[in-house]
Design a protein around this motif. Structure first.
Motif, mmCIF file in Angstrom:
data_model
loop_
_atom_site.group_PDB
_atom_site.id
_atom_site.type_symbol
_atom_site.label_atom_id
_atom_site.label_comp_id
_atom_site.label_asym_id
_atom_site.label_seq_id
_atom_site.Cartn_x
_atom_site.Cartn_y
_atom_site.Cartn_z
ATOM 1 N N LEU A 193 8.610 -4.584 -6.822
ATOM 2 C CA LEU A 193 7.210 -4.636 -6.406
ATOM 3 C C LEU A 193 6.424 -5.456 -7.428
ATOM 4 C CD1 LEU A 193 6.749 -0.879 -5.405
ATOM 5 C CD2 LEU A 193 7.177 -2.830 -3.903
ATOM 6 N N PRO A 194 5.347 -6.136 -6.983
ATOM 7 C CA PRO A 194 4.584 -7.002 -7.892
ATOM 8 C C PRO A 194 4.065 -6.263 -9.132
ATOM 9 C CG PRO A 194 3.901 -7.362 -5.612
ATOM 10 C CD PRO A 194 4.846 -6.199 -5.600
ATOM 11 N N ASN A 195 3.815 -4.967 -9.049
ATOM 12 C CA ASN A 195 3.277 -4.239 -10.220
ATOM 13 C C ASN A 195 4.362 -3.818 -11.203
ATOM 14 O OD1 ASN A 195 4.556 -2.129 -9.000
ATOM 15 N ND2 ASN A 195 2.731 -0.916 -8.605
ATOM 16 N N GLY A 196 5.609 -4.264 -10.978
ATOM 17 C CA GLY A 196 6.680 -3.959 -11.915
ATOM 18 C C GLY A 196 7.510 -2.747 -11.529
ATOM 19 N N ARG B 96 6.932 13.987 3.878
ATOM 20 C CA ARG B 96 6.087 12.792 3.682
ATOM 21 C C ARG B 96 6.676 11.536 4.341
ATOM 22 N NH1 ARG B 96 5.298 13.645 -2.740
ATOM 23 N NH2 ARG B 96 3.573 12.182 -2.624
ATOM 24 N N PHE B 97 7.116 11.727 5.577
ATOM 25 C CA PHE B 97 7.779 10.620 6.258
ATOM 26 C C PHE B 97 6.846 9.428 6.485
ATOM 27 C CE2 PHE B 97 8.907 8.378 10.174
ATOM 28 C CZ PHE B 97 10.177 7.932 9.837
ATOM 29 N N GLU B 98 5.631 9.714 6.961
ATOM 30 C CA GLU B 98 4.726 8.612 7.300
ATOM 31 C C GLU B 98 4.426 7.748 6.073
ATOM 32 O OE1 GLU B 98 4.318 11.677 8.463
ATOM 33 O OE2 GLU B 98 4.529 11.364 10.625
ATOM 34 N N GLU B 99 4.187 8.428 4.953
ATOM 35 C CA GLU B 99 3.909 7.722 3.704
ATOM 36 C C GLU B 99 5.112 6.843 3.307
ATOM 37 O OE1 GLU B 99 2.646 10.757 0.971
ATOM 38 O OE2 GLU B 99 2.960 9.385 -0.723
ATOM 39 N N ASN B 100 6.293 7.407 3.431
ATOM 40 C CA ASN B 100 7.503 6.655 3.082
ATOM 41 C C ASN B 100 7.717 5.470 4.024
ATOM 42 O OD1 ASN B 100 8.167 8.300 0.904
ATOM 43 N ND2 ASN B 100 9.260 9.752 2.203
ATOM 44 N N HIS C 210 5.983 -1.953 3.881
ATOM 45 C CA HIS C 210 5.242 -2.754 2.919
ATOM 46 C C HIS C 210 6.182 -3.531 1.984
ATOM 47 C CE1 HIS C 210 2.159 -3.992 0.140
ATOM 48 N NE2 HIS C 210 2.896 -3.500 -0.851
ATOM 49 N N PHE C 211 7.134 -2.843 1.381
ATOM 50 C CA PHE C 211 7.925 -3.560 0.372
ATOM 51 C C PHE C 211 8.847 -4.603 1.002
ATOM 52 C CE2 PHE C 211 11.434 -0.335 0.675
ATOM 53 C CZ PHE C 211 12.545 -1.155 0.519
ATOM 54 N N VAL C 212 9.343 -4.331 2.212
ATOM 55 C CA VAL C 212 10.242 -5.311 2.834
ATOM 56 C C VAL C 212 9.459 -6.551 3.281
ATOM 57 C CG1 VAL C 212 11.872 -5.711 4.723
ATOM 58 C CG2 VAL C 212 11.907 -3.537 3.503
ATOM 59 N N SER C 213 8.151 -6.395 3.524
ATOM 60 C CA SER C 213 7.398 -7.585 3.951
ATOM 61 C C SER C 213 6.587 -8.186 2.802
ATOM 62 C CB SER C 213 6.518 -7.255 5.162
ATOM 63 O OG SER C 213 5.882 -6.031 4.988
#
Lengths: 432, 425
Positions: free
Chosen positions: B74-77, B109-113, B119-122
């Protein structure tokens, strides 16, 4: 999830878990016996010989045809070791009638087949058929020898073997090569009868059938089980500390491109009154997954390896760390693995690490209730360890594990042996 | 969302294609605690040469797999694995010859995951430094693969069979090929292959399908992108290049794999039908109740480590029959004899009906595993069929179709044999 447990025949326990969730039911039967070098290979061989043919379905082709008729019901040999108890028998997967044409219920036929496999093998003059015994013996020998083919699991089993060299736990679930070679059909028949008479039997069922229906089917299927005095004296010897003052070092050479480092510890004094949940969370923080200290440091930060992880055996009380490394990285990898453990002993565990570990352990345990195979293995092990709680209860306990609990486990472990599998023998050649 | 009931297997499938082209499939499962999601790209190790917007691009072996590894940064490290794991999820990814899948399973916490996964794949984030670091890690993975007899027996066979199709090269590439990868290579390939129109999302578990669709609409780009076309090379001739290949390794007993090239049917229902026909035909030819298997098992030429399948991937179909044997050439001869016998006598109708029953049971068993179901849905979507249609379609498969498949595709001269032998000391 309602689990009931009852004795349906002398020393035969049915663990019944009714569930409407699945499309297939699972039915397993395990004979329990003490793991010993002298008998382990014989015991492991028995289910495979029985699976060759019964009085009614005398060869594998006839058995397979029968299972196909029962809509692909699969009854396969299962041989495990849990601590120093060897569990052998069969695991059956049976399609639920609701999804079969005409709603046919094949459970009774499947239970009958399981009973026949266990109790009515193909025999001549009361003895197991020599051609089946010899043929399965050769295949078992091949399987015992084949462990060298899978280098990381080979390294793990070699570490355990060296570490527990004076204990029965060193024996693999399939037994040893020499003992296997010495088997003949007469000795094996005798051992088969001994097991049937003396072994406690654990049956596990998960599916749509009510307990009463299943009990009836199983009593019919197992009614001819000859019972003698049942051996309840089986169990696991726990060793709390390392064999020598300093960790032993064992190195082995094979023709490999990647080294395998395995370090073994005794879980130590914490096994006096083992806190299963704390051990699981400790393991998750240390090397249980991708957020663990080992993965983050040995792999991600220092890039010493492709994989690095730990596993805790709560039945025997062992902790094993396994890592695939380049040959020249033995020392830095070993030092980092120890350094991470030392950090945990000093209490250097962040709130994030701890909560990720707790959540991961709890989630895995809860997810287990969605898999019959995992439930079966878990509940059998709990039964052998004399523990009465299921995965959901253990998940709740894991969520309450504190940093102090984890530090206590880290301080309890005692390093026993370092094993390194490296390349070198023989000359490199590409086989082209 | 559209929904379709499959009453004979007790499932309902919800489907939608979002305006950006993403194909979405959801199977709600009441009473289960696990929830599983896979976000997949129609991009694998074999997609090395491709055309997009009129431009043809060549890439080194191993980019798809390398990209999969680097997507977790991820961009934040942070890494997405850490974030998902901290949330109690069990994330992972794999790259095959044909597809790349990012997935997780969790109970809370499925929705959050799911938002995190999308997000990370795109979100591509690569630097020359992180690329170099990964070259070291993947180098270790490549070496680990080289020590695996299973991997060696497989890739040797593919090289015996295929002259130019890129599936003959390892998905992970080689130390040399991945050395050519730069951050720019990864950005370019991500842009082309991770466009929503080239991806799909499949979810199974106790979830609300509409909520899944809403999350996907919110998290993903509105732009569709262009669908790339892969070039897998010249059509391959039916015969193998090399009939028998041997290699020696430190193993206990010879391992073998017999293979052949299968002409894949066109996408859509014909593709699913071909998969069902060929797997039933293989069960009849070499399955647990076959004459072939039982004779060789009794003679000691085969053991329980024996498996047969046909892999359809990246526009290629490959027969794979393998296991351990003291005499792999004997197994090959026996298989040729059995194929000649089927060619002459056809398949037995009683056995055919039994095999179909067993196949139904095996498919029911396969439905227990969310990962298995969702990955099958992904493969079907990229090949133009719905994997849940399999059980019903299976009922219409005829013995004649299975015979025709064996006669046309599995001719003895098309077979190749790859052997890994124990090193002679």
């Amino acid at each position: 999830m309602e689990l009931t447990r009852s004795e349906i025949l002398p020393g035969v326990w049915l663990n019944h878990l009714r569930s409407e969730k699945f499309k297939t039911a699972c039915l397993s039967l395990s004979l329990l016996t003490q793991l010993k070098r002298e008998t382990a290979a014989m015991n492991a061989l028995i289910p495979y010989v029985l699976r060759r043919g019964t009085a009614r379905f005398p060869d594998m082709e006839a058995l397979s045809a029968r299972m196909e008729e029962l809509y692909g019901t699969a009854v396969e040999p299962a041989v495990r070791k849990i601590g120093e108890i060897q569990c052998l028998g069969f695991y059956a997967s049976i399609p639920e009638g609701e999804f079969l044409p005409g709603g046919q219920n094949v459970l009774h036929d499947a239970a009958e087949l399981l009973g026949q496999l266990l109790l009515a093998p193909a025999t001549r003059g009361g003895l197991l058929l020599p051609q089946y015994v010899d043929s399965e013996k050769e295949k078992l020998l091949d399987r015992i020898r084949s462990r060298v083919n899978y280098k990381s699991s080979y390294a793990l089993s070699r570490c355990v073997e060296e570490m527990c060299c004076c204990e029965d736990f060193a024996v693999s679930r399939l037994g040893g090569e020499d003992e296997c070679e010495a088997i003949n059909y007469k000795k094996l028949t005798k051992q088969y009868h001994t097991l049937l008479q003396q072994s406690p039997v654990e049956i596990f069922y998960c599916g749509r059938a009510a307990e009463k229906e299943l009990r009836a089917a199983l009593r019919d299927a197992l009614i001819t089980l000859p019972r003698g005095e049942i051996d309840y004296e089986i169990g696991t010897d726990l060793r709390m500390n390392a064999l020598e003052d300093r960790p032993r070092f064992v190195e082995e050479e094979l023709d490999v491109n990647q080294g395998n480092l395995v370090i073994g510890w005794r879980l130590g004094d914490c096994m006096e009154d083992p806190d299963q949940a704390a051990i699981l969370v400790f393991n998750a923080v240390y090397g249980g997954g991708t957020s663990s200290k080992l993965f983050r440091n040995v792999r991600e930060r220092l890039q010493l390896c492709y994989h690095a992880g730990s596993l805790a055996d709560t039945h025997k009380g062992l902790l094993l760390v396994s890592s695939g490394i380049a040959f020249d990285k033995l020392e830095p990898a070993r030092d980092e693995i120890f350094a991470q453990l030392e950090a945990m002993r000093r209490g250097e565990i962040t709130e994030e690490e701890l909560s990720a570990a707790r959540a991961g352990v709890a989630s895995d345990l809860r997810a287990m209730t969605d898999s019959q195979g995992e439930l079966e293995g878990f509940l059998l092990a709990q039964t052998l360890d004399g523990l009465e709680y299921g995965p959901l209860e253990l998940a709740a306990l894991a969520e309450d594990v504190t940093k102090e609990d984890v530090v206590r486990i880290a301080r309890s472990v005692d390093c026993d042996l370092i094993y390194f599998l490296k390349g070198g023998k023989p000359e490199d050649e590409d086989g082209e | 969302m559209e929904n379709k009931a499959y009453p004979h297997i007790g499932e309902t499938l919800y489907s939608e294609t979002l305006p950006n082209g993403l194909r979405l499939r959801v199977i709600p499962k009441k009473g289960f605690r696990s929830r599983y999601a896979v976000f997949a790209a129609n991009y694998g190790g074999a997609h090395r040469r491709f055309t997009v917007d009129g431009r043809t691009v060549d890439t080194p072996a191993g980019v798809a797999h390398f990209l999969e590894h680097k997507m977790f940064d991820l961009p934040n490290g942070d890494t997405a694995v850490d974030v998902l794991t901290a949330n109690g999820a069990d994330p992972n990814a794999f790259t095959s010859e044909g597809i790349t899948c990012f997935y997780f399973q969790c109970t809370e916490r499925f929705e959050e995951n799911l938002r995190l996964l999308l997000h990370f794949v795109s979100t591509p984030w690569f630097t020359e430094e992180t690329v170099q670091k990964e070259q070291g890690i993947i180098g270790q993975e490549i070496r680990m693969g080289e020590d695996s007899p299973g991997s060696a027996v497989y890739y040797n066979l593919l090289r015996q069979l295929y002259a130019s199709h890129p599936i003959r090269d390892r998905v992970v590439g080689t130390v040399e090929s991945i050395a050519q990868i730069t951050a720019q290579t990864l950005y370019d390939c991500h842009k082309v292959f991770y466009a929503p129109c080239n991806m799909c999302l499949c979810v199974e578990g106790d979830v609300d399908p509409e909520e899944i669709a809403r999350i996907a609409r919110e998290e993903l780009s509105q732009e569709s992108g262009s669908v790339p076309t892969a070039d897998f090379g010249e059509p391959e001739a039916p015969l193998p290049l090399e009939r028998i290949h041997r290699q020696q390794m430190d193993i206990s007993a010879p391992q073998f794999l017999i293979g052949a090239k299968i002409r894949p049917a066109d996408g859509g229902e014909p593709a699913l039908r071909q998969r069902l026909i060929s797997s039933l035909a293989l069960r009849l030819l070499v399955g647990a109740s076959s004459d072939f298997y039982n004779k060789l098992y009794a003679e000691g030429l085969l053991n329980r480590d024996f498996d047969a399948e046909i892999e359809y991937v990246a526009g290629a179909g490959t027969l794979l029959i393998g296991g351990e044997s003291s005499d792999p050439e004997g197994v090959l001869r026996a298989l040729e004899d059995e194929l000649s016998r089927v060619e002459r006598d056809g398949l037995d109708p009683v056995r055919f009906d039994r095999a179909k029953r067993a196949s139904l049971g095996a498919r029911l068993r396969g439905l227990e595993d969310f990962e298995n179901v969702c990955i099958a849905l992904v493969e079907g979507l990229f090949d133009g069929y719905c994997a849940l249609d399999a059980t019903e379609l299976l009922q219409s498969v005829t013995r004649q179709e299975c015979e025709a498949f064996l006669r046309q595709e599995l001719r003895p001269e098309r077979l190749a044999l790859s052997i890994i032998e124990p090193r002679r000391t």
